[in-house]
Design an enzyme around this catalytic site. Structure first.
Site, PDB file in Angstrom:
ATOM      1  N   ASP A 128       1.598   7.943   9.605  1.00  0.00           N
ATOM      2  CA  ASP A 128       0.690   7.282   8.458  1.00  0.00           C
ATOM      3  C   ASP A 128       0.392   5.754   8.631  1.00  0.00           C
ATOM      4  OD1 ASP A 128       3.211   5.918   8.481  1.00  0.00           O
ATOM      5  OD2 ASP A 128       3.765   7.032   6.556  1.00  0.00           O
ATOM      6  N   ASP A 167      -4.252  12.094  -0.510  1.00  0.00           N
ATOM      7  CA  ASP A 167      -2.994  11.605  -0.077  1.00  0.00           C
ATOM      8  C   ASP A 167      -2.244  12.585   0.921  1.00  0.00           C
ATOM      9  OD1 ASP A 167      -0.822   9.939   0.374  1.00  0.00           O
ATOM     10  OD2 ASP A 167      -0.329   9.702  -1.671  1.00  0.00           O
ATOM     11  N   GLU A 190       3.513  -0.737  -2.671  1.00  0.00           N
ATOM     12  CA  GLU A 190       4.637  -0.070  -3.279  1.00  0.00           C
ATOM     13  C   GLU A 190       5.706   0.082  -2.290  1.00  0.00           C
ATOM     14  OE1 GLU A 190       3.527   4.114  -3.755  1.00  0.00           O
ATOM     15  OE2 GLU A 190       1.816   3.863  -2.598  1.00  0.00           O
TER      16      GLU A 190
END
Length: 652
Positions: free
Chosen positions: A196, A416, A471
Site C-alpha cells: 500500500d 479502496d 487517519e
C-alpha cells in the site's frame, strides 16, 4: 511572538537570480514549443561500432547520461553526471526473458536521436501548464543469438530516464537487472516497501549503509552531483510495479518486480520508464518529470474534471455518518457555508445496517444516496462516494455500479484496498480508468499504487493515497517533512490534512502546522478531515481553509531540508500565493525567503500563539527574508498577495 522582517533582500536576490533566469527561459520556451513530439532526422552514430561509451546530452542545463558497454562481458551500464560531478555511477541496465539474456553478451548495433517537445495542461498537480523538452537516444544492442534490445534514454533539465524496447517476441520477462549505484558520500531518504506504499521514510547518512531490505520507488539521495529521486513512469497492465532492493554496505540499489513474478508478454514489449529526477532540491521538488514521461491524456473532453477542496466525513463521523442521510446532509450544509465544492461519503452508505462490511443486495433501490446527491446539488456541492475495489473487478458489475452512480449525479469515486502492484492489478487499473472516464467520474485511489505518471494519461485521477495519511497513528514530524521531497514529488497525495481534533497527529501542539499541510501537500481533491466543531473552534483556520483554491498554477520551494523542514509556496489562479511550512525539533524562528517575484507584497501569516492561532499581516518586498516563529514540531501557514494602496488583507 510577532513575525519580523529581516532586511536581507540583496543577499537573497543574488542567491535567487539563477532561479529567476530559469523561469524566464522556460516562459520564453513555452511560447515557442509545439504541442506534439517532434523527431529530428535519424542519424547513425558518429562513433565506430567498437566504441565503448556514448553520451546523451539534453537541453541547456541538463545532466548528461552516459551509456557504456563493457567489452569484456558485453553488459551495458548507464551513468549520470551534472556539472562535472557524479549523480549516478555506471549502473547495470538490462533484463532477462524466457528466451534471451539481455543483461550480458551484448554487441552494439547503432543509435538514433531525436528531440521530444510537448506542451500540455494538467487539472491537478504542482502546475497547470507543462512544457516538455527532452533529448532522446535509442541504443540498439543484440545478443549473440540475434535477439534485439533497444535502450531508450531521455535527458531533460530535471531528469534522466530509460526504458527497454523488445521488438521481437522473446517470451515473458523473468527479471530486470536494472540498478542504481550511488557515488561515495551520498546520503539517503528511504521508505520501506509495502503493497500500500504507506510506510514511513527514514534518513541515512550513508546510502551504502542503509539496512538490507526492499524500498519504495520514491527514494531520495543527496549525491555529489545534486539530489536524485528514483521513480518510475508509464506503468500499465503490460507490466508490473517495481521496488528497490538493497543489501547493507553496498552503494547499489537493485530493482525487482512484484513478488518476482514473470511479466506475461505476447510479442513486442515496451517497459515502464526508470526515472531519476535530479538537480538541486528546488528542481527536484518542483519537477513534473514523472508526468512528462507518461503518455498523453486518453480523455478527450476534460471539461467535467474539476478539482477542489472537499469535506471528508470519515474522520469526522466514521461509520455512523456513512449510514445516515441526516448526518450527511448536515455535512453538505457545512461544506456549502465554507464554499467547498465537494463532500466525500465514505464506507457505510451501501452496507446493511447490521453488518457494515456486507453490501445490501438492493443498494440501487434502497439507497438514500440519490436523495443526498439531489440535496447537495441544489446547494452547489458535488458528492463523491467510497467503493471497495472488489465491486469493480467483474466487468458487468463494474458497469452496473459506475453507470448507476453516474445516473444519480455522483461526481467521483474513492476506490479502496487494491493493495497490489502486480501485472494483474495494473490491468485492473487500466480497465477501471477507462470505465470511470467514460462515466465522467473523478477518481481517488486508496490502498493503492503511487501515481507513476497516471495523472497525465488519465486526468480524472484527482489523487491517490499511497501514503500513511492523517487517519494513521504512526506518523512523525520527520515524516511530515519527508513527504514534500518524496511521495508528493511524483503526483497528488491524499494525506487528508486538517484533522485538528485527532490526538494522534505528530504536530498536535501546532494547529498552524496542521493548517500549513493543506498547502504543503498537493492533492487534486484536498480531502479535509476535521470535524465542523474543530473548524469552528479555530476561526483563523476556518477562514484560511475557506480561501483554498481549486487547483495550483505554479509551485516553488522556498526552503527545506528533507526529513527536517519544508516550506512550499503554491500560486492560485488569482495571483495569490499560499504557503505552508512544517519543521522538526524545538521551537525556533525560521527564515523564509519571499521568492515570489519582485515588488511589494502583503504576507498574512498564521502561527501558533499562547491562546490559539494568530494572524498577522506584513509588508515585504520580493527577495526579503521573513522570520516566522514556529512551535516545537510545528509549522505555519500564510497567504501572500500583491500590495496596493489601501490594501490591508489578502482575502478576496
Amino acid at each position: 511572538m510577532s513575525v519580523q522582517l529581516r532586511a536581507r533582500s540583496a543577499q537573497l536576490r543574488a542567491r535567487s537570480a539563477p532561479l529567476r533566469a530559469r523561469t524566464i527561459v522556460l516562459t520564453l520556451c513555452s511560447a515557442l514549443l509545439a504541442t506534439a513530439a517532434t523527431a529530428l532526422p535519424t542519424r547513425a552514430d558518429a562513433a565506430a561500432p567498437s566504441a565503448a561509451a556514448w553520451e546523451v546530452r539534453g537541453p541547456h542545463g541538463s545532466p548528461t547520461a552516459v551509456v557504456a558497454l563493457d567489452p569484456a562481458d558485453g553488459h551495458a551500464t548507464l551513468a549520470v553526471r551534472r556539472d562535472g560531478a557524479t549523480v549516478l555511477e555506471p549502473s547495470p541496465v538490462g533484463l532477462v526473458t524466457e528466451q534471451a539474456d539481455f543483461s550480458r553478451g551484448l554487441t552494439y548495433a547503432g543509435r538514433s536521436d531525436r528531440t521530444v517537445t510537448e506542451h500540455y495542461t494538467s487539472p491537478t498537480g504542482k502546475s497547470r501548464m507543462r512544457v516538455v523538452h527532452m533529448t532522446e537516444a535509442r541504443f540498439r544492442f543484440r545478443t549473440a543469438a540475434g535477439a534485439r534490445l533497444d535502450l531508450v534514454t531521455r535527458v531533460a533539465p530535471d531528469g534522466v530516464a530509460y526504458r527497454y524496447v523488445l521488438p521481437g517476441a522473446d517470451g515473458n520477462v523473468l527479471r530486470e537487472t536494472s540498478a542504481f549505484t550511488l557515488p561515495a558520500g551520498s546520503n539517503a531518504l528511504l521508505g520501506g516497501y509495502r503493497a500500500d506504499n504507506e510506510l514511513r521514510f527514514s534518513r541515512y547518512d550513508s546510502a551504502a549503509t542503509a539496512p538490507t531490505g526492499a524500498y519504495m520507488m520514491q527514494a531520495l539521495f543527496q549525491t555529489p552531483g545534486g539530489y536524485a529521486l528514483i521513480a518510475e513512469s508509464d506503468v500499465d497492465g503490460s507490466y508490473a510495479g517495481a521496488q528497490l532492493t538493497h543489501t547493507a554496505d553496498s552503494p547499489t540499489y537493485g530493482l525487482s518486480l512484484w513478488n518476482d513474478e514473470p511479466v506475461q508478454t505476447s510479442g513486442a514489449l515496451i517497459t515502464p520508464w526508470r526515472a531519476l529526477v535530479t538537480g538541486d532540491l528546488a528542481t527536484v521538488t518542483e519537477s513534473t518529470f514523472v508526468d512528462d514521461l507518461a503518455p498523453a491524456s486518453r480523455v478527450r473532453d476534460t471539461s467535467w474534471i474539476k478539482p477542489g477542496p472537499a469535506l471528508w466525513t470519515w474522520l469526522a463521523g466514521g461509520k455512523e455518518a456513512g449510514q445516515s442521510l441526516a448526518a450527511q446532509e448536515k455535512y453538505v450544509d457545512y461544506a456549502t457555508e465554507r464554499g467547498w465544492p465537494y463532500e466525500v461519503v465514505d464506507a457505510g452508505w451501501y452496507f446493511k445496517t447490521d453488518a457494515w462490511d456486507v453490501v445490501d443486495p438492493d443498494w440501487q433501490t434502497d439507497s438514500w444516496m440519490p436523495e443526498l446527491v439531489r440535496y447537495a446539488a441544489a446547494k452547489g456541492v458535488g458528492i463523491h462516494v467510497w467503493l471497495h475495489y472488489s465491486l469493480l473487478t467483474d466487468p458487468a458489475e463494474r458497469e452496473k455500479w459506475l453507470s448507476t452512480l453516474e445516473s444519480w449525479g455522483v461526481k467521483g469515486v474513492k476506490i479502496d484496498f487494491m493493495d497490489s502492484e502486480s501485472q494483474e492489478r495494473m490491468r485492473w487499473y487500466d480497465e477501471v480508468l477507462e470505465s470511470t472516464a467514460r462515466h465522467h467520474l473523478m477518481v481517488n485511489f486508496h490502498g493503492s499504487t503511487i501515481p507513476k505518471g497516471i495523472q497525465r494519461t488519465w486526468p480524472q485521477v484527482m489523487t491517490m493515497e499511497g501514503v500513511g495519511g492523517e487517519e494513521k497513528r504512526t506518523n512523525t514530524p520527520e515524516q511530515l517533512a519527508s513527504l514534500p521531497f518524496t511521495r508528493n514529488v511524483i503526483g497528488s497525495m491524499d494525506f487528508t490534512p486538517g484533522a485538528f481534533h485527532r490526538p494522534y497527529r505528530p504536530n498536535v501542539a501546532s494547529d498552524a502546522g496542521e493548517l500549513g499541510l493543506t498547502v504543503l501537500y498537493e492533492s487534486g481533491i484536498q480531502n479535509l478531515s476535521g470535524t465542523p466543531e474543530s473548524y469552528d473552534a479555530r476561526p483563523e483556520a476556518r477562514r484560511y481553509l475557506e480561501q483554498l483554491p481549486a487547483r495550483w498554477e505554479e509551485t516553488r520551494l522556498l526552503a527545506g531540508d528533507p526529513g527536517r523542514s519544508a516550506v512550499l509556496a503554491r500560486r492560485a489562479a488569482d495571483g495569490r500565493w499560499f504557503i505552508g511550512g512544517t519543521f522538526t525539533g524545538p521551537a525556533h524562528t525560521v527564515d523564509v525567503p519571499v521568492r515570489l517575484g519582485a515588488g511589494r507584497w502583503l504576507v498574512e501569516t498564521v502561527t501558533d500563539g499562547p491562546s490559539g492561532l494568530v494572524r498577522e499581516t506584513h509588508a515585504v518586498r520580493g527577495g526579503d527574508i521573513l522570520a516566522v516563529p514556529v512551535t516545537a514540531e510545528g509549522g505555519f501557514a500564510a497567504i501572500a498577495c500583491r500590495a496596493h494602496v489601501g490594501r490591508t488583507t489578502c482575502e478576496n
